[in-house]
Design a protein around this motif. Structure first.
Motif, short mmCIF file in Angstrom:
data_model
loop_
_atom_site.label_atom_id
_atom_site.label_comp_id
_atom_site.label_asym_id
_atom_site.label_seq_id
_atom_site.Cartn_x
_atom_site.Cartn_y
_atom_site.Cartn_z
N PHE A 21 0.40 58.42 -33.35
CA PHE A 21 0.38 57.80 -32.02
C PHE A 21 1.79 57.50 -31.54
N LEU A 24 4.07 61.12 -31.48
CA LEU A 24 3.62 62.21 -30.61
C LEU A 24 3.23 61.75 -29.22
N TYR A 25 3.07 60.44 -29.04
CA TYR A 25 2.64 59.96 -27.72
C TYR A 25 3.41 58.74 -27.23
N ASN A 26 3.21 57.61 -27.89
CA ASN A 26 3.68 56.35 -27.32
C ASN A 26 5.19 56.23 -27.25
N GLU A 29 6.21 58.13 -24.29
CA GLU A 29 5.65 57.52 -23.08
C GLU A 29 6.40 56.26 -22.67
N HIS A 38 6.31 65.38 -24.41
CA HIS A 38 5.02 65.50 -25.10
C HIS A 38 4.71 66.95 -25.43
N SER A 43 -0.60 65.69 -27.72
CA SER A 43 -0.43 64.30 -27.28
C SER A 43 -1.74 63.73 -26.75
N GLU A 44 -2.62 64.61 -26.19
CA GLU A 44 -3.89 64.13 -25.65
C GLU A 44 -4.81 63.59 -26.74
N ALA A 46 -3.28 62.58 -29.94
CA ALA A 46 -2.46 61.57 -30.62
C ALA A 46 -2.53 60.22 -29.92
N MET A 47 -2.82 60.22 -28.63
CA MET A 47 -2.87 58.97 -27.86
C MET A 47 -3.94 58.01 -28.36
N ASN A 235 -0.66 59.28 -19.75
CA ASN A 235 0.35 60.33 -19.81
C ASN A 235 0.09 61.38 -18.75
N TYR A 240 -7.35 57.71 -20.80
CA TYR A 240 -8.13 57.51 -22.01
C TYR A 240 -9.61 57.67 -21.71
#
Length: 365
Positions: A21, A24-26, A29, A38, A43-44, A46-47, A235, A240
């Motif tokens: 998370f 790869l994402y936060n 972001e 990303h 990332s979709e 990993a979020m 993102n 979510y």
């Protein structure tokens, strides 16, 4: 309680989900990783890795119920201190050292001496300071939950702990349905601790009341997870999914149902002890150190290789922290906390004092 090897891998899985998370994402972001973008298609997913934290909370609720059985308040306090603080202190100092060289004020990864000292308490916000590493927010909830159980033991209510854990979800549900002000321990992240504790009671003694506590906890955990949706970052317009979050939370409950079964409890998995031992150090070390390393070395062209390099470095650092701080220095911490914290608590409740001072409990969780 017999060591549950599947639970050790669950801890490691939760830590790695949170790591994914953040990397790869936060981190990208929120601007703490500044050199890469990303990765589309990754990332979709990993979020959703942030849900590893409530899974940790469920595991704590489950294990601490058994950890409190047959222990005095002093023994419990010493075992929790040994578990939480030495590795945490080492992680704070190591993260701060890296931040001295690589930290960037604009990215929120720099530190100053007063902040570092305040973080060593595990509750830096009391002193008005920010966390050295953002992941430390969850440790305040762990500490609060341990304090709740400790107060039960200190008050001589150990025999009522099981009943209290069964009533806890019902009390939370009343607070929610009556729209009462959210009090400490009666909502939010504590719903996950309550769920884990309800599963522990169910394992110890299967009953309708325990099954109802688990069912109510499932409702509360889903409500807690969905209530957080408005504050989660999106993102590039990707939102979510409520359905995904609900399915992930339900998978946690399915895991504990399997863990409570004879097959789940009897599984023998190679490397499980190491997996369990590394989960806490990985969690403590990965975030800001990883952000700083990625920002310094990663580009969109080499990011896959850099990700693997940072992961290997974090795993090695976690292993070294565990071996040096928790294993080699373990007897030192046991003696230190037994002679200080253990004696102080024993004076508050004398029964079991001799046993506490004689036994330095090295319980892992």
């Amino acid at each position: 309680m017999k060591r549950l090897e599947l639970l050790d891998y669950a801890r490691l899985s939760a830590a790695l989900c949170v790591l994914c998370f953040h990397y790869l994402y936060n981190g990208i972001e929120n601007g703490k990783v500044t050199s890469i973008d990303h990765i589309p298609g990754i990332s979709e997913w990993a979020m959703y890795g942030y849900l590893g934290v409530p899974f940790f909370f469920m595991i704590s609720g489950y294990v601490i119920f058994f950890s409190a059985q047959g222990r005095s308040a002093a023994e419990f306090a010493v075992s929790r201190a040994i578990r939480l603080f030495p590795a945490f202190w080492a992680a704070v100092l190591l993260t701060s050292l890296v931040a001295v060289f690589w930290g960037v004020r604009s990215a929120g990864t720099s530190v100053h001496p007063a902040q570092v000292l305040a973080n060593l308490t595990m509750v830096p916000r009391v002193a008005g300071e920010k966390y050295v590493d953002g992941v430390y927010w969850s440790l305040e909830f762990e500490l609060a939950f341990y304090l709740l159980v400790f107060l039960f033991l200190l008050s001589g209510w150990r025999n009522h702990l099981e009943r209290a854990f069964l009533l806890w979800p019902a009390m939370m549900l009343v607070v929610l349905l009556a729209d009462l002000p959210k009090l400490l321990f009666f909502g939010g992240q504590f719903t996950f601790f309550a769920a884990g504790a309800a599963f522990a009671v169910l394992k110890r003694r299967a009953s309708m009341s325990a099954s109802m506590a688990v069912a109510v906890s499932a409702i509360l955990c889903i409500e807690t997870a969905l209530a957080k949706l408005p504050i989660l970052p999106a993102n590039d317009g990707i939102q979510y999914s409520r359905q995904v979050i609900v399915m992930v939370i339900l998978s946690f409950f399915a895991f504990f149902l399997f863990l409570n079964s004879g097959k789940g409890a009897s599984l023998h998995l190679r490397g499980s002890r190491l997996a369990g031992n590394l989960s806490y150090p990985i969690y403590l070390l990965h975030a800001h150190i990883g952000y700083m390393a990625l920002s310094r070395f990663a580009t969109n062209e080499n990011r896959i290789v850099t990700y693997f390099g940072v992961l290997i470095a974090v795993l090695f650092a976690a292993w070294a922290l565990h071996r040096v701080v928790e294993v080699w220095c373990g007897p030192l911490w046991r003696a230190l906390f037994t002679k200080s914290l253990g004696r102080v608590v024993a004076t508050l409740r004398p029964d079991g004092a001799q046993r506490t001072l004689a036994v330095g409990d090295p319980t892992r969780h």
